[in-house]
Scaffold this motif. Structure first.
Motif, PDB file in Angstrom:
ATOM      1  N   LYS B  53       0.812  -1.217   0.000  1.00 32.72           N
ATOM      2  CA  LYS B  53       0.000   0.000   0.000  1.00 32.72           C
ATOM      3  C   LYS B  53       0.848   1.270   0.000  1.00 32.72           C
ATOM      4  O   LYS B  53       0.315   2.369  -0.107  1.00 32.72           O
ATOM      5  CB  LYS B  53      -0.908   0.036   1.241  1.00 32.72           C
ATOM      6  N   PHE B  77      -4.616   7.546  -6.812  1.00 34.75           N
ATOM      7  CA  PHE B  77      -5.072   7.076  -8.122  1.00 34.75           C
ATOM      8  C   PHE B  77      -5.277   5.577  -8.133  1.00 34.75           C
ATOM      9  O   PHE B  77      -6.002   5.043  -8.956  1.00 34.75           O
ATOM     10  CB  PHE B  77      -4.013   7.459  -9.161  1.00 34.75           C
ATOM     11  N   ASN B  78      -4.644   4.908  -7.203  1.00 36.70           N
ATOM     12  CA  ASN B  78      -4.613   3.448  -7.247  1.00 36.70           C
ATOM     13  C   ASN B  78      -5.612   2.760  -6.346  1.00 36.70           C
ATOM     14  O   ASN B  78      -5.603   1.549  -6.231  1.00 36.70           O
ATOM     15  CB  ASN B  78      -3.212   2.966  -6.870  1.00 36.70           C
ATOM     16  N   PRO B  80      -8.339   0.692  -4.930  1.00 38.60           N
ATOM     17  CA  PRO B  80      -9.171  -0.322  -5.573  1.00 38.60           C
ATOM     18  C   PRO B  80     -10.610  -0.321  -5.085  1.00 38.60           C
ATOM     19  O   PRO B  80     -11.405  -1.081  -5.575  1.00 38.60           O
ATOM     20  CB  PRO B  80      -8.480  -1.623  -5.163  1.00 38.60           C
ATOM     21  N   HIS B  81     -10.924   0.530  -4.167  1.00 42.19           N
ATOM     22  CA  HIS B  81     -12.242   0.413  -3.540  1.00 42.19           C
ATOM     23  C   HIS B  81     -13.130   1.626  -3.747  1.00 42.19           C
ATOM     24  O   HIS B  81     -14.008   1.912  -2.939  1.00 42.19           O
ATOM     25  CB  HIS B  81     -12.076   0.131  -2.050  1.00 42.19           C
ATOM     26  N   ASP B  85     -14.246   5.119  -0.246  1.00 44.34           N
ATOM     27  CA  ASP B  85     -13.361   4.482   0.721  1.00 44.34           C
ATOM     28  C   ASP B  85     -12.025   5.214   0.790  1.00 44.34           C
ATOM     29  O   ASP B  85     -11.449   5.399   1.852  1.00 44.34           O
ATOM     30  CB  ASP B  85     -13.120   3.015   0.304  1.00 44.34           C
ATOM     31  N   SER B 171     -10.325  -7.044  -6.160  1.00 44.08           N
ATOM     32  CA  SER B 171      -9.060  -7.618  -5.740  1.00 44.08           C
ATOM     33  C   SER B 171      -7.895  -7.013  -6.516  1.00 44.08           C
ATOM     34  O   SER B 171      -6.835  -6.780  -5.982  1.00 44.08           O
ATOM     35  CB  SER B 171      -9.111  -9.123  -5.941  1.00 44.08           C
ATOM     36  N   PHE B 172      -8.121  -6.783  -7.806  1.00 38.63           N
ATOM     37  CA  PHE B 172      -7.109  -6.072  -8.593  1.00 38.63           C
ATOM     38  C   PHE B 172      -7.777  -5.353  -9.752  1.00 38.63           C
ATOM     39  O   PHE B 172      -8.925  -5.631 -10.091  1.00 38.63           O
ATOM     40  CB  PHE B 172      -5.981  -6.994  -9.064  1.00 38.63           C
ATOM     41  N   GLN B 173      -7.037  -4.388 -10.282  1.00 36.01           N
ATOM     42  CA  GLN B 173      -7.573  -3.539 -11.343  1.00 36.01           C
ATOM     43  C   GLN B 173      -6.594  -3.441 -12.500  1.00 36.01           C
ATOM     44  O   GLN B 173      -5.394  -3.413 -12.278  1.00 36.01           O
ATOM     45  CB  GLN B 173      -7.717  -2.102 -10.827  1.00 36.01           C
ATOM     46  N   ASP B 174      -7.121  -3.311 -13.712  1.00 33.43           N
ATOM     47  CA  ASP B 174      -6.324  -2.857 -14.844  1.00 33.43           C
ATOM     48  C   ASP B 174      -6.766  -1.441 -15.150  1.00 33.43           C
ATOM     49  O   ASP B 174      -7.973  -1.187 -15.297  1.00 33.43           O
ATOM     50  CB  ASP B 174      -6.572  -3.734 -16.080  1.00 33.43           C
ATOM     51  N   ARG B 175      -5.821  -0.531 -15.263  1.00 29.91           N
ATOM     52  CA  ARG B 175      -6.177   0.854 -15.566  1.00 29.91           C
ATOM     53  C   ARG B 175      -5.501   1.292 -16.852  1.00 29.91           C
ATOM     54  O   ARG B 175      -4.326   0.997 -17.084  1.00 29.91           O
ATOM     55  CB  ARG B 175      -5.735   1.788 -14.443  1.00 29.91           C
ATOM     56  N   GLN B 204     -10.763  -1.405 -15.045  1.00 31.18           N
ATOM     57  CA  GLN B 204     -11.439  -2.704 -15.036  1.00 31.18           C
ATOM     58  C   GLN B 204     -11.226  -3.337 -13.672  1.00 31.18           C
ATOM     59  O   GLN B 204     -10.092  -3.456 -13.217  1.00 31.18           O
ATOM     60  CB  GLN B 204     -10.845  -3.610 -16.117  1.00 31.18           C
ATOM     61  N   TYR B 206     -11.612  -6.500 -10.975  1.00 30.79           N
ATOM     62  CA  TYR B 206     -11.697  -7.958 -10.882  1.00 30.79           C
ATOM     63  C   TYR B 206     -11.997  -8.378  -9.449  1.00 30.79           C
ATOM     64  O   TYR B 206     -11.462  -7.800  -8.501  1.00 30.79           O
ATOM     65  CB  TYR B 206     -10.366  -8.595 -11.299  1.00 30.79           C
ATOM     66  N   PRO B 208     -11.842 -11.232  -6.280  1.00 30.48           N
ATOM     67  CA  PRO B 208     -10.723 -12.055  -5.804  1.00 30.48           C
ATOM     68  C   PRO B 208     -10.553 -13.354  -6.598  1.00 30.48           C
ATOM     69  O   PRO B 208      -9.458 -13.898  -6.661  1.00 30.48           O
ATOM     70  CB  PRO B 208     -11.103 -12.355  -4.348  1.00 30.48           C
TER      71      PRO B 208
END
Lengths: 235, 235
Positions: B53, B77-78, B80-81, B85, B171-175, B204, B206, B208
């Motif tokens: 983090k 920018f990162n 995920p929530h 949040d 759980s994860f993102q593509d940006r 995008q 995803y 978990p």
């Protein structure tokens, strides 16, 4: 390079060379450990580093899977090792506009966390991707750490040089970025028009021991750059 | 929430509440394990998640240290929530412009990896940070996964709702992102002028288990948004 990094690189190459589609299940930790003749903990570290890089994802109790490949033509915004390392498939070149050893001013003190007494290398470059203008970059290095730079060095990958000469690899970065309208001077350097849009990023680079040794201000040509950021964001 | 996540949150709160300066050395894993009465491996996982983090950094053979706090006024920018949040210290509100269940078109199929037969919720919102326009957002959800949305839900944090209702956390993102000049329609929604600069991001999300359930197209107001990205980039 540590053993787990070597193995991580080999697994990554394996994924790309075989063009493994998204969702492909990788072998188990036990299988990898046996294949590479290393301990399970080395494999776990290798896989964790690939999760961190966004190459694979882990489903609790189910296994490790291949993540999507990046869209074509997008630049990895998060690369900690400079463009030259990041954009292996592209031709990256630089035109050096200026290289000087100066005393820090207020902005430099702020971003490099140094004092006005400190000597700082400043490198101004226009950088090209496949012969198209990618960005204008001002890079600042603490001379107390990066003791020597010259024109020949800054024409290539400065990060490669720093790793070779001083054994310093960027371990983590703080990035700050926002969007502006271009002024006359920078628009000219980028081959664009006044008031064209641009992304400006400030990157602070830290060594593995947590020392801030460099920051760069980068202004991107909006016509020739698109970015992706595929790192894992698991909390 | 898993035990290591709970402890990670407590350590993070401890750092911020006590305003621990950058470079402060944290207790050893052994000390933490004894303080929290948990195993060392739980502490190692908690600390690894804080490295990920960007809250702390680890120096091999030396310890764990506090990283710099973000500059004021920069948005993570990162995260995920979702913004709600991420921006706990800011007031985040939304004006819903549209909520519909539609069939996917080409762009939706591309970014949501679905077929034209699929039903998709589209939510169009203008989002505000401390009553200033932050962005215009078009968000798309696979109805096969996010089976229900209504106006009241999309006025708040959709991600909070998805976690509560469907137990799905990103759980994860593509940006993917790039810079544009604004057209008439969007500039009006953002309270800006035609041809003003803007950052456009496609995210995008995803689950978990690696299922892509949502993507958003977000166009930011350049006057009211600056970003940071402090995640670790250790290879």
């Amino acid at each position: 390079m540590l053993k787990y990094q070597l193995i991580a690189n080999q697994i990554e190459s394996h994924i790309y060379e075989n063009n493994l589609p998204k969702g492909t299940k990788l072998p188990t930790v036990e299988q990898f450990a046996s294949d590479y003749s290393v301990s399970k903990s080395t494999i776990v570290k290798a896989l964790e580093s690939l999760v961190l890089k966004g190459i694979v994802y882990q489903v609790q109790g189910s296994g490790i899977f291949v993540r999507k490949k990046n869209r074509n033509g997008y630049i990895n915004f998060n690369s900690p090792h400079g463009f030259t390392d990041n954009l292996k498939d592209n031709k990256i070149t630089s035109k050096v506009l200026d290289l000087q050893l100066i005393k820090a001013n207020d902005e430099i003190c702020d971003y490099l966390e140094c004092s006005k007494e400190d000597d700082v290398y400043i490198v101004k470059r226009v950088r090209y991707i496949d012969d198209k203008i990618m960005c204008y970059e001002e890079s600042y290095y603490k001379q107390s750490i990066i003791t020597f730079l010259n024109n020949q060095i800054v024409e290539g990958s400065i990060f490669e040089y720093i790793e070779k000469a001083f054994n310093i690899k960027t371990s983590f970065q703080d990035r700050y970025f926002y969007v502006i309208s271009l002024d006359k001077e920078i628009s000219k350097l980028l081959g664009l028009n006044v008031n064209d849009p641009a992304l400006v990023a400030y990157n602070q680079c830290y060594s593995p021991s947590g020392i801030l040794f460099n920051y760069s201000k980068i202004i991107y040509n909006y016509k020739n750059t698109k970015f992706y950021d595929q790192s894992s964001t698991i909390k």
